[in-house]
Design a protein around this motif. Structure first.
Motif, PDB file in Angstrom:
ATOM      1  N   GLU A  96       0.817  -1.209   0.000  1.00  0.00           N
ATOM      2  CA  GLU A  96       0.000   0.000   0.000  1.00  0.00           C
ATOM      3  C   GLU A  96       0.856   1.267   0.000  1.00  0.00           C
ATOM      4  N   GLY A  97       0.522   2.166  -0.932  1.00  0.00           N
ATOM      5  CA  GLY A  97       1.192   3.457  -1.004  1.00  0.00           C
ATOM      6  C   GLY A  97       2.556   3.450  -1.665  1.00  0.00           C
ATOM      7  N   LEU A  98       3.034   2.284  -2.107  1.00  0.00           N
ATOM      8  CA  LEU A  98       4.355   2.210  -2.728  1.00  0.00           C
ATOM      9  C   LEU A  98       4.268   2.514  -4.223  1.00  0.00           C
ATOM     10  N   GLU A  99       5.370   2.974  -4.758  1.00  0.00           N
ATOM     11  CA  GLU A  99       5.469   3.294  -6.179  1.00  0.00           C
ATOM     12  C   GLU A  99       5.136   2.066  -7.028  1.00  0.00           C
ATOM     13  N   ARG A 100       4.482   2.327  -8.154  1.00  0.00           N
ATOM     14  CA  ARG A 100       4.218   1.294  -9.160  1.00  0.00           C
ATOM     15  C   ARG A 100       4.836   1.772 -10.464  1.00  0.00           C
ATOM     16  N   LEU A 101       5.380   0.850 -11.224  1.00  0.00           N
ATOM     17  CA  LEU A 101       5.981   1.193 -12.507  1.00  0.00           C
ATOM     18  C   LEU A 101       4.983   0.952 -13.636  1.00  0.00           C
ATOM     19  N   GLY A 102       4.993   1.824 -14.632  1.00  0.00           N
ATOM     20  CA  GLY A 102       4.102   1.692 -15.783  1.00  0.00           C
ATOM     21  C   GLY A 102       2.728   2.269 -15.485  1.00  0.00           C
TER      22      GLY A 102
END
Length: 133
Positions: free
Chosen positions: A71-77
């Motif tokens: 939760e709340g962490l960076e996602r790529l793309g």
């Protein structure tokens, strides 16, 4: 393992990986598992066999626990099926990552992928430069 359906636009249906995309993922990591260093092709006679799988960094179908852990962490793309959110891993590392995903392991894999993307962009930029005689 309860999988959660979400209205989050990041989650889309799985997209089949073409042979060209498979090759791009393998080339991106130079044929070496970026987590354990294992060579991911095995020769058998005149054939080369895949010893790797394409892993989602942020899961395509996260469980309730994974959603909480990440939760709340960076996602790529822009979605979970983008090239940026997938990486070639040896079968052992892929299985372990899928079954034992932690915040730290996820963040580590994000940094690995970001590094690979930077190298790829640099190679592409260099390949478009004209060399002086």
């Amino acid at each position: 393992m309860e999988i959660i359906k979400s209205n989050d636009p990041y989650f889309i249906d799985r997209i089949a990986i073409t042979e060209n995309m498979n090759n791009a993922y393998l080339l991106e990591v130079n044929g070496i598992c970026p987590l354990c260093g294992k060579y991911m092709l095995a020769g058998k006679g005149k054939r080369m066999n895949k010893e790797y799988e394409i892993a989602h960094i942020y899961p395509n179908s996260p469980t309730k626990n994974e959603i909480k852990e990440l939760e709340g962490l960076e996602r790529l793309g822009i979605n979970c099926e983008e090239f940026e959110n997938k990486i070639a891993l040896c079968k052992d590392c892929h299985g372990y990552y899928d079954d034992h995903k932690t915040k730290d392991e996820y963040l580590n894999l994000i940094e690995v992928k970001k590094g690979l993307l930077r190298v790829s962009k640099a190679k592409i930029a260099a390949s478009h430069q004209d060399l002086e005689e």
